[in-house]
Design a protein around this motif. Structure first.
Motif, PDB file in Angstrom:
ATOM      1  N   UNK A  37       0.829  -1.200   0.000  1.00 52.09           N
ATOM      2  CA  UNK A  37       0.000   0.000   0.000  1.00 52.09           C
ATOM      3  C   UNK A  37       0.871   1.261   0.000  1.00 52.09           C
ATOM      4  N   UNK A  38       0.500   2.212  -0.820  1.00 50.14           N
ATOM      5  CA  UNK A  38       1.217   3.480  -0.911  1.00 50.14           C
ATOM      6  C   UNK A  38       0.416   4.600  -0.247  1.00 50.14           C
ATOM      7  N   UNK A  39       1.046   5.734  -0.040  1.00 46.16           N
ATOM      8  CA  UNK A  39       0.360   6.876   0.580  1.00 46.16           C
ATOM      9  C   UNK A  39      -0.783   7.373  -0.295  1.00 46.16           C
ATOM     10  N   UNK A  40      -0.635   7.274  -1.601  1.00 45.43           N
ATOM     11  CA  UNK A  40      -1.700   7.710  -2.493  1.00 45.43           C
ATOM     12  C   UNK A  40      -2.941   6.836  -2.355  1.00 45.43           C
ATOM     13  N   UNK A  41      -2.709   5.549  -2.138  1.00 42.33           N
ATOM     14  CA  UNK A  41      -3.853   4.633  -2.004  1.00 42.33           C
ATOM     15  C   UNK A  41      -4.529   4.770  -0.645  1.00 42.33           C
ATOM     16  N   UNK A  42      -3.751   5.050   0.380  1.00 38.75           N
ATOM     17  CA  UNK A  42      -4.302   5.187   1.736  1.00 38.75           C
ATOM     18  C   UNK A  42      -4.424   6.672   2.071  1.00 38.75           C
ATOM     19  N   UNK A  43      -5.339   7.342   1.386  1.00 37.22           N
ATOM     20  CA  UNK A  43      -5.427   8.794   1.499  1.00 37.22           C
ATOM     21  C   UNK A  43      -6.547   9.266   2.422  1.00 37.22           C
ATOM     22  N   UNK A  44      -7.434   8.377   2.815  1.00 37.05           N
ATOM     23  CA  UNK A  44      -8.593   8.798   3.597  1.00 37.05           C
ATOM     24  C   UNK A  44      -8.259   8.870   5.089  1.00 37.05           C
ATOM     25  N   UNK A  45      -8.877   9.816   5.759  1.00 37.76           N
ATOM     26  CA  UNK A  45      -8.806   9.887   7.224  1.00 37.76           C
ATOM     27  C   UNK A  45     -10.045   9.190   7.768  1.00 37.76           C
ATOM     28  N   UNK A  46      -9.891   7.958   8.142  1.00 36.63           N
ATOM     29  CA  UNK A  46     -11.048   7.159   8.562  1.00 36.63           C
ATOM     30  C   UNK A  46     -11.213   7.189  10.071  1.00 36.63           C
ATOM     31  N   UNK A  47     -12.447   7.278  10.501  1.00 37.45           N
ATOM     32  CA  UNK A  47     -12.790   7.205  11.919  1.00 37.45           C
ATOM     33  C   UNK A  47     -13.704   6.014  12.093  1.00 37.45           C
ATOM     34  N   UNK A  48     -13.238   5.056  12.862  1.00 35.25           N
ATOM     35  CA  UNK A  48     -14.030   3.846  13.061  1.00 35.25           C
ATOM     36  C   UNK A  48     -14.971   4.024  14.240  1.00 35.25           C
ATOM     37  N   UNK A  49     -16.166   3.480  14.156  1.00 37.17           N
ATOM     38  CA  UNK A  49     -17.125   3.634  15.256  1.00 37.17           C
ATOM     39  C   UNK A  49     -16.633   2.952  16.512  1.00 37.17           C
ATOM     40  N   UNK A  50     -16.884   3.598  17.665  1.00 30.85           N
ATOM     41  CA  UNK A  50     -16.541   2.979  18.941  1.00 30.85           C
ATOM     42  C   UNK A  50     -17.791   2.444  19.602  1.00 30.85           C
ATOM     43  N   UNK A  51     -17.661   2.034  20.840  1.00 29.35           N
ATOM     44  CA  UNK A  51     -18.796   1.419  21.532  1.00 29.35           C
ATOM     45  C   UNK A  51     -19.719   2.438  22.157  1.00 29.35           C
ATOM     46  N   UNK A  52     -19.378   3.741  22.089  1.00 25.67           N
ATOM     47  CA  UNK A  52     -20.221   4.771  22.673  1.00 25.67           C
ATOM     48  C   UNK A  52     -21.398   5.043  21.750  1.00 25.67           C
ATOM     49  N   UNK A  53     -22.573   5.064  22.305  1.00 20.95           N
ATOM     50  CA  UNK A  53     -23.767   5.346  21.520  1.00 20.95           C
ATOM     51  C   UNK A  53     -24.034   6.836  21.535  1.00 20.95           C
ATOM     52  N   UNK A  54     -23.923   7.466  20.386  1.00 22.39           N
ATOM     53  CA  UNK A  54     -24.122   8.908  20.302  1.00 22.39           C
ATOM     54  C   UNK A  54     -25.594   9.246  20.138  1.00 22.39           C
ATOM     55  N   UNK A  55     -26.013  10.415  20.650  1.00 26.03           N
ATOM     56  CA  UNK A  55     -27.375  10.892  20.486  1.00 26.03           C
ATOM     57  C   UNK A  55     -27.434  11.703  19.206  1.00 26.03           C
ATOM     58  N   UNK A  56     -28.330  11.387  18.269  1.00 30.75           N
ATOM     59  CA  UNK A  56     -28.405  12.139  17.023  1.00 30.75           C
ATOM     60  C   UNK A  56     -28.612  13.624  17.270  1.00 30.75           C
ATOM     61  N   UNK A  57     -27.967  14.461  16.430  1.00 36.31           N
ATOM     62  CA  UNK A  57     -28.036  15.903  16.600  1.00 36.31           C
ATOM     63  C   UNK A  57     -29.461  16.417  16.499  1.00 36.31           C
ATOM     64  N   UNK A  58     -30.272  15.816  15.628  1.00 39.40           N
ATOM     65  CA  UNK A  58     -31.640  16.279  15.450  1.00 39.40           C
ATOM     66  C   UNK A  58     -32.449  16.142  16.721  1.00 39.40           C
ATOM     67  N   UNK A  59     -32.205  15.078  17.481  1.00 37.83           N
ATOM     68  CA  UNK A  59     -32.926  14.878  18.736  1.00 37.83           C
ATOM     69  C   UNK A  59     -32.522  15.925  19.750  1.00 37.83           C
ATOM     70  N   UNK A  60     -31.197  16.224  19.819  1.00 35.65           N
ATOM     71  CA  UNK A  60     -30.719  17.225  20.764  1.00 35.65           C
ATOM     72  C   UNK A  60     -31.333  18.579  20.446  1.00 35.65           C
ATOM     73  N   UNK A  61     -31.375  18.941  19.140  1.00 37.96           N
ATOM     74  CA  UNK A  61     -31.942  20.230  18.731  1.00 37.96           C
ATOM     75  C   UNK A  61     -33.416  20.313  19.089  1.00 37.96           C
ATOM     76  N   UNK A  62     -34.143  19.230  18.855  1.00 37.84           N
ATOM     77  CA  UNK A  62     -35.573  19.209  19.154  1.00 37.84           C
ATOM     78  C   UNK A  62     -35.826  19.393  20.638  1.00 37.84           C
ATOM     79  N   UNK A  63     -35.061  18.677  21.459  1.00 40.47           N
ATOM     80  CA  UNK A  63     -35.240  18.779  22.903  1.00 40.47           C
ATOM     81  C   UNK A  63     -34.886  20.171  23.411  1.00 40.47           C
ATOM     82  N   UNK A  64     -33.845  20.774  22.828  1.00 42.56           N
ATOM     83  CA  UNK A  64     -33.415  22.089  23.281  1.00 42.56           C
ATOM     84  C   UNK A  64     -34.439  23.156  22.964  1.00 42.56           C
ATOM     85  N   UNK A  65     -35.210  22.988  21.869  1.00 43.51           N
ATOM     86  CA  UNK A  65     -36.181  23.996  21.474  1.00 43.51           C
ATOM     87  C   UNK A  65     -37.559  23.750  22.040  1.00 43.51           C
TER      88      UNK A  65
END
Length: 323
Positions: free
Chosen positions: A230-258
């Protein structure tokens, strides 16, 4: 006058036997489930369908075999007091996690077998006390990632088995401290060669090619290419793999805040969340069937002890009356 002497000796023997049984038995010769060899200091508890580690493992044990059982968890004190242990096998169990510090007292350990379990992750610094380790087997688990620096203290490690897990990359400098490494197994993992995180592993494999065996076999997910190609050109993406933490969707947070407080529905909270908040913890492990049997045998032994004590006392009294 030999009657009272014999009775007294009987009392001493019975007391010693009962105290020994009350302390718990690990070895078969004492009524336990494991096979113990006093000469080699080996304790073999493999294939006993154990769901918990037997208590009172001899402190001078050199080799402990706990493979082919039903262990799904370990208390953090599972191996405390076993400072002379050089070999530990926990392979072919159902371990889903390892508690932090569980290996901290195994300072003489040379070989650790953890293959064929269900480990998805490792606690940070889990191997830091195992500075004499030369063999570490983690193959055929479900490891999705490795903590940064998890192998840094294993400077004497010669063989490392990481094959057949779910690893997509390894942390930067993950293997840099393994100066004695002779063989590493990396196949059977879905290495993600499109992400920049793979470049450390790819470069490390190229650097160690010819000095560390078996590393060239590592392939990208899908088997389309070897990781070392593998070369640097082929591995060009900055990948973030999901962890075990369950995130709250932003839309739900916005709805609750308003929303007004009166409009927010009351959501049920699982009982276990209250238990965690209050500091409640499940016990480290429940007794195994062999341990329960040992407990029952302990009670029976206690009853027999009192029966024999009573008989001995009556014998002494009868003898004294005749005298």
């Amino acid at each position: 006058m030999m009657g009272p002497v014999l009775a007294a000796c009987l009392l001493i023997i019975l007391s010693t036997a009962w105290i020994s049984q009350a302390n718990g038995a690990t070895c078969k010769k004492d009524g336990g489930v494991c096979t113990c060899n006093d000469q080699t200091k080996n304790v073999d508890c493999s294939g006993k369908m154990l769901t918990a580690i037997p208590s009172n493992i001899p402190t001078d044990t050199d080799r402990l075999e706990l493979d082919y059982n039903k262990l799904s968890s370990l208390p953090h004190t599972a191996f405390h007091g076993l400072q002379t242990l050089t070999y530990l096998s926990l392979s072919y169990n159902e371990l889903q996690t390892l508690p932090a510090g569980v290996f901290d007292q195994l300072v003489e350990l040379d070989r650790l077998e953890l293959s064929q379990n269900q480990l998805k992750s490792l606690p940070p610094k889990i191997f830091d006390s195992l500075t004499k380790l030369t063999w570490l087997n983690l193959e055929r688990n479900k490891l999705q990632s490795l903590p940064h620096g998890v192998f840094d203290k294993l400077t004497l490690l010669e063989k490392l088995y990481l094959d057949n897990n779910q690893l997509r990359s390894v942390p930067d400098k993950a293997f840099d401290k393994l100066s004695k490494l002779e063989k590493i197994f990396l196949t059977g993992n879905p290495w993600d060669c499109s992400c920049r995180d793979i470049l450390y592993l790819s470069n490390w494999i190229r650097e160690k090619k010819g000095t560390v065996s078996n590393i060239e076999a590592a392939e990208c997910d899908g088997g389309t290419k070897a990781v070392l190609e593998i070369t640097e050109e082929e591995a060009a993406e900055d990948c973030v793999y999901p962890n075990t933490t369950t995130a709250i969707p932003t839309t739900i947070i916005t709805t609750l805040a308003s929303s007004n407080d009166d409009d927010i529905p009351e959501l049920p909270v699982p009982q276990e969340n209250f238990q965690k908040f209050l500091g409640y913890q499940e016990p480290d492990h429940l007794p195994t069937q062999p341990q329960c049997l040992m407990s029952i045998s302990g009670y029976l032994g206690l009853m027999m002890f009192f029966v024999l004590i009573s008989a001995a006392i009556l014998y002494v009294i009868h003898f004294l009356k005749k005298a």
